[in-house]
Design a protein around this motif. Structure first.
Motif, PDB file in Angstrom:
ATOM      1  N   THR A 243       0.825  -1.210   0.000  1.00  0.00           N
ATOM      2  CA  THR A 243       0.000   0.000   0.000  1.00  0.00           C
ATOM      3  C   THR A 243       0.857   1.258   0.000  1.00  0.00           C
ATOM      4  O   THR A 243       0.598   2.210  -0.747  1.00  0.00           O
ATOM      5  N   GLY A 244       1.893   1.283   0.842  1.00  0.00           N
ATOM      6  CA  GLY A 244       2.761   2.454   0.900  1.00  0.00           C
ATOM      7  C   GLY A 244       3.451   2.727  -0.424  1.00  0.00           C
ATOM      8  O   GLY A 244       3.522   3.877  -0.876  1.00  0.00           O
ATOM      9  N   LEU A 245       3.949   1.688  -1.071  1.00  0.00           N
ATOM     10  CA  LEU A 245       4.622   1.869  -2.361  1.00  0.00           C
ATOM     11  C   LEU A 245       3.641   2.322  -3.437  1.00  0.00           C
ATOM     12  O   LEU A 245       3.976   3.165  -4.284  1.00  0.00           O
ATOM     13  N   ALA A 246       2.424   1.772  -3.429  1.00  0.00           N
ATOM     14  CA  ALA A 246       1.428   2.158  -4.436  1.00  0.00           C
ATOM     15  C   ALA A 246       0.986   3.602  -4.249  1.00  0.00           C
ATOM     16  O   ALA A 246       0.846   4.351  -5.229  1.00  0.00           O
ATOM     17  N   VAL A 247       0.768   4.018  -2.998  1.00  0.00           N
ATOM     18  CA  VAL A 247       0.389   5.408  -2.737  1.00  0.00           C
ATOM     19  C   VAL A 247       1.508   6.352  -3.154  1.00  0.00           C
ATOM     20  O   VAL A 247       1.256   7.464  -3.638  1.00  0.00           O
ATOM     21  N   ALA A 248       2.754   5.933  -3.010  1.00  0.00           N
ATOM     22  CA  ALA A 248       3.885   6.770  -3.405  1.00  0.00           C
ATOM     23  C   ALA A 248       3.894   7.045  -4.901  1.00  0.00           C
ATOM     24  O   ALA A 248       4.456   8.045  -5.351  1.00  0.00           O
ATOM     25  N   VAL A 249       3.259   6.185  -5.683  1.00  0.00           N
ATOM     26  CA  VAL A 249       3.232   6.370  -7.136  1.00  0.00           C
ATOM     27  C   VAL A 249       1.953   7.059  -7.592  1.00  0.00           C
ATOM     28  O   VAL A 249       1.995   8.011  -8.377  1.00  0.00           O
ATOM     29  N   ALA A 250       0.804   6.602  -7.101  1.00  0.00           N
ATOM     30  CA  ALA A 250      -0.475   7.066  -7.644  1.00  0.00           C
ATOM     31  C   ALA A 250      -1.319   7.862  -6.670  1.00  0.00           C
ATOM     32  O   ALA A 250      -2.337   8.426  -7.086  1.00  0.00           O
ATOM     33  N   GLY A 251      -0.948   7.923  -5.411  1.00  0.00           N
ATOM     34  CA  GLY A 251      -1.819   8.558  -4.442  1.00  0.00           C
ATOM     35  C   GLY A 251      -2.882   7.581  -3.961  1.00  0.00           C
ATOM     36  O   GLY A 251      -2.844   6.384  -4.273  1.00  0.00           O
ATOM     37  N   PRO A 252      -3.867   8.060  -3.205  1.00  0.00           N
ATOM     38  CA  PRO A 252      -4.867   7.160  -2.609  1.00  0.00           C
ATOM     39  C   PRO A 252      -5.961   6.748  -3.579  1.00  0.00           C
ATOM     40  O   PRO A 252      -6.960   7.437  -3.744  1.00  0.00           O
ATOM     41  N   VAL A 253      -5.779   5.604  -4.217  1.00  0.00           N
ATOM     42  CA  VAL A 253      -6.818   5.040  -5.094  1.00  0.00           C
ATOM     43  C   VAL A 253      -7.332   3.787  -4.378  1.00  0.00           C
ATOM     44  O   VAL A 253      -7.258   2.674  -4.896  1.00  0.00           O
ATOM     45  N   GLY A 254      -7.840   3.988  -3.168  1.00  0.00           N
ATOM     46  CA  GLY A 254      -8.074   2.891  -2.254  1.00  0.00           C
ATOM     47  C   GLY A 254      -9.154   1.918  -2.663  1.00  0.00           C
ATOM     48  O   GLY A 254      -9.080   0.739  -2.303  1.00  0.00           O
ATOM     49  N   LEU A 255     -10.173   2.347  -3.401  1.00  0.00           N
ATOM     50  CA  LEU A 255     -11.271   1.439  -3.720  1.00  0.00           C
ATOM     51  C   LEU A 255     -10.853   0.317  -4.668  1.00  0.00           C
ATOM     52  O   LEU A 255     -11.562  -0.668  -4.796  1.00  0.00           O
ATOM     53  N   VAL A 256      -9.693   0.458  -5.311  1.00  0.00           N
ATOM     54  CA  VAL A 256      -9.177  -0.650  -6.114  1.00  0.00           C
ATOM     55  C   VAL A 256      -8.885  -1.842  -5.214  1.00  0.00           C
ATOM     56  O   VAL A 256      -9.052  -2.997  -5.610  1.00  0.00           O
ATOM     57  N   SER A 257      -8.450  -1.580  -3.981  1.00  0.00           N
ATOM     58  CA  SER A 257      -8.164  -2.667  -3.050  1.00  0.00           C
ATOM     59  C   SER A 257      -9.434  -3.375  -2.592  1.00  0.00           C
ATOM     60  O   SER A 257      -9.369  -4.487  -2.072  1.00  0.00           O
ATOM     61  N   LEU A 258     -10.574  -2.758  -2.784  1.00  0.00           N
ATOM     62  CA  LEU A 258     -11.855  -3.401  -2.493  1.00  0.00           C
ATOM     63  C   LEU A 258     -12.407  -4.114  -3.721  1.00  0.00           C
ATOM     64  O   LEU A 258     -12.840  -5.270  -3.642  1.00  0.00           O
ATOM     65  N   LEU A 259     -12.365  -3.451  -4.865  1.00  0.00           N
ATOM     66  CA  LEU A 259     -12.987  -3.992  -6.069  1.00  0.00           C
ATOM     67  C   LEU A 259     -12.174  -5.120  -6.693  1.00  0.00           C
ATOM     68  O   LEU A 259     -12.746  -6.086  -7.206  1.00  0.00           O
ATOM     69  N   GLY A 260     -10.844  -5.016  -6.680  1.00  0.00           N
ATOM     70  CA  GLY A 260     -10.010  -6.050  -7.286  1.00  0.00           C
ATOM     71  C   GLY A 260     -10.257  -7.429  -6.697  1.00  0.00           C
ATOM     72  O   GLY A 260     -10.558  -8.391  -7.434  1.00  0.00           O
ATOM     73  N   PRO A 261     -10.136  -7.598  -5.367  1.00  0.00           N
ATOM     74  CA  PRO A 261     -10.419  -8.913  -4.785  1.00  0.00           C
ATOM     75  C   PRO A 261     -11.858  -9.379  -4.997  1.00  0.00           C
ATOM     76  O   PRO A 261     -12.105 -10.583  -5.161  1.00  0.00           O
ATOM     77  N   GLU A 262     -12.813  -8.454  -4.995  1.00  0.00           N
ATOM     78  CA  GLU A 262     -14.211  -8.848  -5.212  1.00  0.00           C
ATOM     79  C   GLU A 262     -14.401  -9.415  -6.617  1.00  0.00           C
ATOM     80  O   GLU A 262     -15.087 -10.420  -6.803  1.00  0.00           O
ATOM     81  N   ILE A 263     -13.797  -8.760  -7.606  1.00  0.00           N
ATOM     82  CA  ILE A 263     -13.884  -9.269  -8.979  1.00  0.00           C
ATOM     83  C   ILE A 263     -13.239 -10.642  -9.077  1.00  0.00           C
ATOM     84  O   ILE A 263     -13.776 -11.561  -9.705  1.00  0.00           O
ATOM     85  N   ALA A 264     -12.081 -10.813  -8.419  1.00  0.00           N
ATOM     86  CA  ALA A 264     -11.374 -12.095  -8.466  1.00  0.00           C
ATOM     87  C   ALA A 264     -12.206 -13.204  -7.826  1.00  0.00           C
ATOM     88  O   ALA A 264     -12.296 -14.317  -8.368  1.00  0.00           O
ATOM     89  N   ARG A 265     -12.819 -12.921  -6.685  1.00  0.00           N
ATOM     90  CA  ARG A 265     -13.632 -13.951  -6.024  1.00  0.00           C
ATOM     91  C   ARG A 265     -14.855 -14.311  -6.865  1.00  0.00           C
ATOM     92  O   ARG A 265     -15.247 -15.478  -6.946  1.00  0.00           O
ATOM     93  N   MET A 266     -15.467 -13.305  -7.465  1.00  0.00           N
ATOM     94  CA  MET A 266     -16.650 -13.551  -8.283  1.00  0.00           C
ATOM     95  C   MET A 266     -16.302 -14.435  -9.482  1.00  0.00           C
ATOM     96  O   MET A 266     -17.071 -15.324  -9.856  1.00  0.00           O
ATOM     97  N   LEU A 267     -15.129 -14.220 -10.059  1.00  0.00           N
ATOM     98  CA  LEU A 267     -14.743 -14.994 -11.235  1.00  0.00           C
ATOM     99  C   LEU A 267     -14.232 -16.382 -10.872  1.00  0.00           C
ATOM    100  O   LEU A 267     -14.535 -17.363 -11.564  1.00  0.00           O
ATOM    101  N   CYS A 268     -13.453 -16.475  -9.784  1.00  0.00           N
ATOM    102  CA  CYS A 268     -12.841 -17.760  -9.436  1.00  0.00           C
ATOM    103  C   CYS A 268     -13.843 -18.727  -8.801  1.00  0.00           C
ATOM    104  O   CYS A 268     -13.768 -19.936  -9.016  1.00  0.00           O
ATOM    105  N   ARG A 269     -14.737 -18.222  -7.971  1.00  0.00           N
ATOM    106  CA  ARG A 269     -15.809 -19.022  -7.374  1.00  0.00           C
ATOM    107  C   ARG A 269     -15.278 -20.230  -6.606  1.00  0.00           C
ATOM    108  O   ARG A 269     -15.810 -21.338  -6.708  1.00  0.00           O
TER     109      ARG A 269
END
Length: 329
Positions: A243-269
């Motif tokens: 998280t610290g390294l990602a914020v250092a590059v792009a700033g706080p794009v925090g909802l990606v950390s919520l949506l990414g795993p949700e998409i993965a779980r929905m697809l992997c099942r």
């Protein structure tokens, strides 16, 4: 055991990521076909095409993929650690604290350390505060999340205070850090994030089996010989570092950390922990959000953090209102 569906999902996400990267490199004020994009990457295109691809867009695409993957992987680790789908680094305040420390570096307050180093310090500080204030509940339960929300709100207020007390030029330089942006990102910071992401992904995959056991009750994990304290510490350290390294590059794009795993779980099942699928889904989401921000109101550019907030906030509200989604991941 290897999930066949998970393998296919990873391959499909990888193909979609390659297609999205090609589109991001080709679309804009100067539009290039996929064939022209790949020719430019090989150095076989006209000078204008090579300039557009290599100098203007490639660094942005690499930053988008790296930050999206890092945010989503950190979110998947934090959710597994806390046993709650809402417990992502952005929601529990780590993103905002890392941003506050990075902004302090940009505007020259307190320290002159690089934003990448300061964002890591901020992420660690927020984690210590949340754990300390949450008391005996540790990473379990909603007290941990509520305390994180409070720490994040304080960090956000400190960021706004710093921006209000510096010269307008300094505030303009620091402003993209507060909303999340991939415009003119530092190649050095992106390279550091790439190295950290690769190392973090390898370490996370080595913890995959332990993370699956971590989803069970503590007595079961102890009975299976799992050192819960060590696994949780490693999981937390990876999540905070990414998280610290990602914020250092792009700033706080925090909802990606919520949506990414949700998409993965929905697809992997399946009931495992989709670490690689989460990283790929986060990278794809970040690229598509940045591409939409560049094209929807062109020539006006919408920061990627605003795009992900518009897309992710309704889903977050739906999760909060849906009791079935407040269970363990």
């Amino acid at each position: 055991m290897l999930s066949r569906r998970g393998l296919w999902v990873n391959l499909v996400l990888l193909a979609l990521l390659a297609a999205a990267a090609t589109a991001a490199l080709g679309l804009g004020n100067v539009s290039l076909s996929p064939a022209e994009v790949w020719a430019a990457l090989r150095g076989e295109a006209p000078p204008l095409h090579r300039l557009v691809v290599h100098e203007l867009r490639l660094q942005r695409v690499l930053a988008g993929m790296a930050t999206g993957a890092a945010f989503a992987l950190a979110g998947c680790l934090m959710q597994t650690l806390a046993g709650n789908r809402l417990a992502t680094p952005g929601i529990i305040g780590i993103d905002n604290a890392a941003t506050a420390f990075a902004v302090a570096s940009v505007v020259g307050l307190v320290t002159s350390l690089a934003p990448s180093a300061m964002s890591l310090v901020g992420a660690v500080t927020a984690t210590v505060l949340v754990f300390g204030l949450a008391g005996g509940s540790g990473t379990r339960g909603y007290r941990f999340i509520i305390v994180g929300l409070g720490v994040g709100a304080i960090a956000g207020a400190v960021t706004q205070l710093m921006l209000s007390r510096v010269a307008i030029d300094q505030a303009n330089v620091a402003f993209p850090w507060t909303v999340g942006s991939l415009n003119a990102r530092s190649p050095e910071a992106t390279a550091l994030l790439g190295a950290g992401l690769l190392l973090g992904l390898v370490l996370a995959l080595r913890l995959a089996r332990a993370l699956q056991v971590l989803q069970l009750s503590e007595p079961v994990g102890i009975g299976l010989g799992l050192n819960l304290k060590r696994v949780r510490g490693q999981c937390l350290a990876l999540s905070v570092g990414l998280t610290g390294l990602a914020v250092a590059v792009a700033g706080p794009v925090g909802l990606v950390s919520l949506l990414g795993p949700e998409i993965a779980r929905m697809l992997c099942r399946h009931r495992g922990v989709p670490l690689l699928a989460s990283a790929l889904a986060g990278a794809l989401l970040m690229l598509l959000a940045d591409l939409a921000g560049r094209l929807v109101l062109a020539p006006l550019e919408i920061p990627v953090g605003i795009v992900t907030a518009v897309v992710g906030s309704p889903y977050l509200l739906w999760m909060l209102l849906n009791p079935s989604f407040r269970s363990r991941p």
